[in-house]
Design a protein around this motif. Structure first.
Motif, PDB file in Angstrom:
ATOM      1  N   MET A 145      34.030  35.996  32.182  1.00 26.93           N
ATOM      2  CA  MET A 145      35.387  35.593  32.520  1.00 26.93           C
ATOM      3  C   MET A 145      35.606  35.677  34.025  1.00 26.93           C
ATOM      4  N   ASN A 146      36.638  35.009  34.502  1.00 24.38           N
ATOM      5  CA  ASN A 146      36.880  34.899  35.924  1.00 24.38           C
ATOM      6  C   ASN A 146      37.418  36.191  36.535  1.00 24.38           C
ATOM      7  N   ILE A 147      37.025  36.406  37.783  1.00 23.68           N
ATOM      8  CA  ILE A 147      37.606  37.449  38.618  1.00 23.68           C
ATOM      9  C   ILE A 147      38.396  36.739  39.709  1.00 23.68           C
ATOM     10  N   THR A 148      39.687  36.948  39.769  1.00 24.16           N
ATOM     11  CA  THR A 148      40.547  36.303  40.753  1.00 24.16           C
ATOM     12  C   THR A 148      40.724  37.211  41.957  1.00 24.16           C
ATOM     13  N   PRO A 152      40.970  47.251  30.234  1.00 23.44           N
ATOM     14  CA  PRO A 152      40.493  48.592  29.924  1.00 23.44           C
ATOM     15  C   PRO A 152      39.012  48.605  29.541  1.00 23.44           C
ATOM     16  N   GLY A 153      38.274  49.518  30.151  1.00 24.24           N
ATOM     17  CA  GLY A 153      36.875  49.702  29.792  1.00 24.24           C
ATOM     18  C   GLY A 153      35.911  48.703  30.386  1.00 24.24           C
ATOM     19  N   ASP A 154      36.346  47.881  31.332  1.00 22.44           N
ATOM     20  CA  ASP A 154      35.492  46.837  31.915  1.00 22.44           C
ATOM     21  C   ASP A 154      35.514  46.980  33.441  1.00 22.44           C
ATOM     22  N   ASN A 155      34.330  47.002  34.065  1.00 19.99           N
ATOM     23  CA  ASN A 155      34.308  47.219  35.516  1.00 19.99           C
ATOM     24  C   ASN A 155      33.725  46.067  36.323  1.00 19.99           C
ATOM     25  N   LEU A 156      33.651  44.862  35.742  1.00 22.90           N
ATOM     26  CA  LEU A 156      33.110  43.725  36.485  1.00 22.90           C
ATOM     27  C   LEU A 156      33.895  43.482  37.776  1.00 22.90           C
ATOM     28  N   ALA A 157      35.218  43.563  37.702  1.00 21.84           N
ATOM     29  CA  ALA A 157      36.042  43.314  38.888  1.00 21.84           C
ATOM     30  C   ALA A 157      35.788  44.353  39.974  1.00 21.84           C
ATOM     31  N   ILE A 158      35.471  45.581  39.582  1.00 19.20           N
ATOM     32  CA  ILE A 158      35.184  46.615  40.576  1.00 19.20           C
ATOM     33  C   ILE A 158      33.889  46.286  41.307  1.00 19.20           C
ATOM     34  N   HIS A 159      32.898  45.797  40.581  1.00 25.86           N
ATOM     35  CA  HIS A 159      31.647  45.383  41.227  1.00 25.86           C
ATOM     36  C   HIS A 159      31.903  44.278  42.246  1.00 25.86           C
ATOM     37  N   HIS A 160      32.755  43.319  41.903  1.00 26.49           N
ATOM     38  CA  HIS A 160      33.103  42.258  42.846  1.00 26.49           C
ATOM     39  C   HIS A 160      33.812  42.852  44.070  1.00 26.49           C
ATOM     40  N   ALA A 161      34.721  43.793  43.827  1.00 24.82           N
ATOM     41  CA  ALA A 161      35.466  44.411  44.926  1.00 24.82           C
ATOM     42  C   ALA A 161      34.532  45.155  45.882  1.00 24.82           C
ATOM     43  N   LEU A 162      33.498  45.782  45.346  1.00 28.25           N
ATOM     44  CA  LEU A 162      32.573  46.545  46.187  1.00 28.25           C
ATOM     45  C   LEU A 162      31.819  45.660  47.173  1.00 28.25           C
ATOM     46  N   GLU A 163      31.761  44.357  46.900  1.00 25.09           N
ATOM     47  CA  GLU A 163      31.145  43.435  47.849  1.00 25.09           C
ATOM     48  C   GLU A 163      32.079  43.110  49.010  1.00 25.09           C
ATOM     49  N   LEU A 164      33.348  43.480  48.901  1.00 26.05           N
ATOM     50  CA  LEU A 164      34.362  43.104  49.889  1.00 26.05           C
ATOM     51  C   LEU A 164      34.930  44.280  50.671  1.00 26.05           C
ATOM     52  N   VAL A 165      34.862  45.475  50.111  1.00 29.54           N
ATOM     53  CA  VAL A 165      35.511  46.620  50.761  1.00 29.54           C
ATOM     54  C   VAL A 165      34.808  46.977  52.058  1.00 29.54           C
ATOM     55  N   GLY A 166      35.581  47.624  52.944  1.00 29.05           N
ATOM     56  CA  GLY A 166      35.038  48.055  54.222  1.00 29.05           C
ATOM     57  C   GLY A 166      35.576  49.409  54.615  1.00 29.05           C
ATOM     58  N   PRO A 167      35.317  49.823  55.842  1.00 29.81           N
ATOM     59  CA  PRO A 167      35.749  51.139  56.308  1.00 29.81           C
ATOM     60  C   PRO A 167      37.245  51.356  56.159  1.00 29.81           C
ATOM     61  N   GLY A 168      37.593  52.523  55.609  1.00 28.13           N
ATOM     62  CA  GLY A 168      38.996  52.896  55.460  1.00 28.13           C
ATOM     63  C   GLY A 168      39.680  52.373  54.226  1.00 28.13           C
ATOM     64  N   ASP A 169      39.000  51.562  53.431  1.00 29.07           N
ATOM     65  CA  ASP A 169      39.613  51.037  52.209  1.00 29.07           C
ATOM     66  C   ASP A 169      39.571  52.088  51.101  1.00 29.07           C
ATOM     67  N   VAL A 170      40.701  52.269  50.442  1.00 33.16           N
ATOM     68  CA  VAL A 170      40.758  53.080  49.226  1.00 33.16           C
ATOM     69  C   VAL A 170      40.696  52.123  48.045  1.00 33.16           C
ATOM     70  N   ILE A 171      39.680  52.252  47.228  1.00 33.63           N
ATOM     71  CA  ILE A 171      39.513  51.358  46.079  1.00 33.63           C
ATOM     72  C   ILE A 171      40.409  51.870  44.961  1.00 33.63           C
ATOM     73  N   VAL A 172      41.517  51.159  44.742  1.00 36.73           N
ATOM     74  CA  VAL A 172      42.546  51.569  43.792  1.00 36.73           C
ATOM     75  C   VAL A 172      42.405  50.706  42.547  1.00 36.73           C
ATOM     76  N   TYR A 230      32.065  47.925  29.840  1.00 38.07           N
ATOM     77  CA  TYR A 230      31.649  46.531  29.685  1.00 38.07           C
ATOM     78  C   TYR A 230      31.664  45.878  31.056  1.00 38.07           C
ATOM     79  N   LYS A 231      31.037  44.718  31.178  1.00 39.03           N
ATOM     80  CA  LYS A 231      30.952  44.018  32.457  1.00 39.03           C
ATOM     81  C   LYS A 231      31.179  42.521  32.255  1.00 39.03           C
ATOM     82  N   SER A 232      32.263  42.201  31.590  1.00 40.12           N
ATOM     83  CA  SER A 232      32.518  40.795  31.268  1.00 40.12           C
ATOM     84  C   SER A 232      33.831  40.262  31.817  1.00 40.12           C
ATOM     85  N   GLY A 233      34.668  41.137  32.434  1.00 38.11           N
ATOM     86  CA  GLY A 233      35.943  40.677  32.969  1.00 38.11           C
ATOM     87  C   GLY A 233      36.983  40.553  31.865  1.00 38.11           C
TER      88      GLY A 233
END
Length: 212
Positions: free
Chosen positions: A1-4, A62-82, A140-143
């Motif tokens: 599924m899509n990550i926006t 709930p229970g799916d972290n695909l979007a977090i993996h996408h976010a980790l490609e974008l975060v930088g110094p000082g970012d709090v991953i919320v 899960y990792k499907s979005g």
């Protein structure tokens, strides 16, 4: 599924303004926000140290972290991953590997309305992580998911770019636009409370704290 992804980066506040909140107790920050904002039910899992930075938000099912993996490609110094994981405690959204990725990218820490695992790795580290629970079951990792949109964390709305502060008492956030005024009020309250503690130690206290 899509990550926006609503935006790949958030506007940065002056580093010295953010850093000025490192010694500000979350309790006093909350007092000066009418005691209304603040995530409920989250606690620190790292060894020690305060969380201070700007929100890089993620909303996932709930229970799916695909979007977090996408976010980790974008975060930088000082970012709090919320991460708004809906408060689900049945599957861990991050663990030791994702902790190390975030740390390597210079992120300031994690705030997760959900569960984590590999808790020993967090407990041995000063990389801040606030979450709701611990469980061994993986995600899960499907979005689907969304990045840098307003999220709800323990009943508190956090927007991308908001300043996030965490300590032993929990997590609180606020817009950059009010940070300078808030900082002044926080410093004034800290000074008053220090004077109260001195008065208690010296036997001069006359009940003024109960009137504040």
């Amino acid at each position: 599924m899509n990550i926006t992804t609503a935006m790949t980066r958030v506007a940065k506040a002056a580093p010295d303004l953010i850093e000025a909140f490192r010694d500000a107790p979350t309790s006093v920050i909350s007092d000066n926000l009418a005691r209304l904002p603040g995530a409920v039910g989250l606690r620190p899992f790292h060894r020690g140290g305060r969380l201070v930075g700007q929100a890089f938000t993620v909303r996932t099912r709930p229970g799916d972290n695909l979007a977090i993996h996408h976010a980790l490609e974008l975060v930088g110094p000082g970012d709090v991953i919320v991460v708004d994981g809906g408060g689900d405690e049945t599957r861990a959204l991050v663990g030791e590997i994702m902790k190390n990725i975030a740390e390597h990218r210079g992120a300031a820490g994690y705030v997760i309305d959900g569960a984590i695992r590999d808790v020993a790795a967090f407990a041995a580290s000063d990389f801040p992580c606030f979450a709701r629970a611990v469980i061994h079951r993986g995600p899960y990792k499907s979005g689907p998911g969304e990045i840098n949109v307003p999220v709800s964390i323990g009943g508190s709305v956090i927007n991308p770019g908001d300043i996030v502060v965490g300590d032993e008492d929990g997590v609180v956030s606020f817009p950059v636009a009010i940070a300078a005024t808030l900082l002044e009020a926080v410093r004034a309250q800290v000074a008053r409370e220090e004077q109260t503690l001195v008065a208690i130690r010296e036997g001069r206290y006359q009940g003024s704290y109960g009137k504040s």
